[in-house]
Design an enzyme around this catalytic site. Sequence first.
Site, mmCIF file in Angstrom:
data_model
loop_
_atom_site.group_PDB
_atom_site.id
_atom_site.type_symbol
_atom_site.label_atom_id
_atom_site.label_comp_id
_atom_site.label_asym_id
_atom_site.label_seq_id
_atom_site.Cartn_x
_atom_site.Cartn_y
_atom_site.Cartn_z
ATOM 1 N N ARG A 220 90.931 112.198 55.694
ATOM 2 C CA ARG A 220 90.570 111.347 56.843
ATOM 3 C C ARG A 220 89.607 110.250 56.375
ATOM 4 O O ARG A 220 89.663 109.116 56.814
ATOM 5 C CB ARG A 220 89.931 112.176 57.971
ATOM 6 N N TYR B 236 98.902 90.986 74.845
ATOM 7 C CA TYR B 236 99.738 92.180 74.896
ATOM 8 C C TYR B 236 99.262 93.111 76.020
ATOM 9 O O TYR B 236 98.060 93.375 76.135
ATOM 10 C CB TYR B 236 99.704 92.892 73.529
ATOM 11 N N ASP C 168 93.553 88.535 67.215
ATOM 12 C CA ASP C 168 94.771 89.344 67.029
ATOM 13 C C ASP C 168 95.826 88.400 66.448
ATOM 14 O O ASP C 168 96.342 87.523 67.138
ATOM 15 C CB ASP C 168 95.204 89.923 68.383
ATOM 16 N N LYS D 25 104.447 95.308 63.249
ATOM 17 C CA LYS D 25 105.335 94.179 63.504
ATOM 18 C C LYS D 25 105.703 93.488 62.189
ATOM 19 O O LYS D 25 106.389 94.072 61.386
ATOM 20 C CB LYS D 25 104.650 93.232 64.513
HETATM 21 O O1 P1T Z 1 101.892 98.926 69.097
HETATM 22 P P1 P1T Z 1 100.643 98.868 68.290
HETATM 23 O O2 P1T Z 1 100.850 98.950 66.808
HETATM 24 O O3 P1T Z 1 99.591 99.833 68.772
HETATM 25 O O4 P1T Z 1 100.030 97.381 68.502
HETATM 26 C C1 P1T Z 1 99.611 96.912 69.740
HETATM 27 C C2 P1T Z 1 99.744 95.413 69.795
HETATM 28 C C3 P1T Z 1 98.621 94.628 69.572
HETATM 29 N N1 P1T Z 1 98.686 93.280 69.601
HETATM 30 C C4 P1T Z 1 99.844 92.643 69.846
HETATM 31 C C5 P1T Z 1 99.866 91.140 69.897
HETATM 32 C C6 P1T Z 1 101.010 93.371 70.081
HETATM 33 O O5 P1T Z 1 102.137 92.693 70.327
HETATM 34 C C7 P1T Z 1 100.964 94.797 70.063
HETATM 35 C C8 P1T Z 1 102.153 95.629 70.345
HETATM 36 N N2 P1T Z 1 103.164 94.941 71.007
HETATM 37 C C9 P1T Z 1 104.355 95.482 71.386
HETATM 38 C C10 P1T Z 1 104.702 96.755 71.195
HETATM 39 C C11 P1T Z 1 105.274 94.529 72.058
HETATM 40 O O6 P1T Z 1 106.476 94.802 72.197
HETATM 41 O O7 P1T Z 1 104.785 93.461 72.459
#
Ligand code: P1T
Length: 379
Positions: A46, A98, A170, A195
């Site tokens: 961890r 998001y 972000d 992504k």
């Molecule tokens: O899904 P995760 O890895 O926890 O990330 C969250 C997140 C944070 N910031 C942005 C700009 C994002 O687009 C996302 C996750 N977005 C999607 C799952 C979506 O389909 O828009």
Amino acid sequence: MKSATKFIHAGVHPDPSTGAIMTPIFQTSTFVQDGPGKHKGYEYARTQNPTRTQLQNALAASENGEYGISFGSGLAATDTLLKLFKPGDEIISTNDLYGGTYRLMRKVWETYGLKFKFIDMSNADNISKHVTPATKMIWVETPTNPLIRIIDIKACAAIAKKAGALLAVDNTFASPYLQNPLDLGADMVMHSATKYIGGHSDVVHGCIITSNKEIADQLYFLQNACGAVPGPQDCFLLLRGLKTLHVRMQRHCENGEQIAHFLRQHSKVAKVHWCGFEDHPNYAIAKTQMRGFGGMISFELKDNTVAAAEKVLSSTKLFACAESLGGVESLIGHPASMTHASIPREERIANGLVDSLIRLSVGIEDAEDLIEDLKQALG
Ligand code: P1T
């Protein structure tokens, strides 16, 4: 070092014990010590894991930062970042972001006493009006999800500095290939590496990158103390994804451009949101702070109803109807009922996220095939 070289080499080294050119997956929960406290830098997985260490170094290098801190998801990264603040602290966030980030801020962190203001940041001057002595951070997402608005990072950095607040960006939609917020004055960059960095829709991951040692030390402390860490297999997949980020992004940008222009001239489409159009309200800023316009596009239908959007979403054959983005394959989504369903309808509409809005994550397939697919689905 140029980005193509950086994404392949920076921050990573062949495994010192075997020479393996790819970082091995250290699938272990603990590390044997010669005696109490006598170890090789690794005690418990961890706290540190060698696969994660290499990934963190590579991610830091990708954003021209000093320190990378990895988490089990993008939201776990943002959640940890918000733990830097105390009850009563105020965070100014963009109003187009998001839906999961909005939910984390509103439904989780507000109950612990953090205060959020969700405002329009497309004109940075609007931000200064909302700054108070309690403002401790400006949270920027650019391009925004899902309306592809562009926020001026340099201007936000100046406002944050004057206010004695931090600026976090972000950078998920742009990826480190198209935009590097630390170079523009941000204190922290956050990615949903699920992504574009991962790029193959096979891993969920998040990270924060900073060059501020004090912030990094706090984040490493929280990473271990709260424990939202990624597994080594996921770190390996991210290390692999990062190596092809530049070639994938070039194709995402090329395909995105063709599809944005196709949609714009379509008789059933009312409006296309893509930051590469010269009449996009913040085109000039996009052009200076980004190296390309990316593969994220959203568009509104003339028939501005959920039903009309649903019809398109259920008619595409190549574009898969799914949440997420940034993978090699094209995805289509309906923010109002999928990724942004956690935002109340009135608030969503007031911010411009209308019922018929459709979001595309344009993949790296053949652009002509993708256009044919949209043509038949819109027809
Ligand atoms: O899904 P995760 O890895 O926890 O990330 C969250 C997140 C944070 N910031 C942005 C700009 C994002 O687009 C996302 C996750 N977005 C999607 C799952 C979506 O389909 O828009």
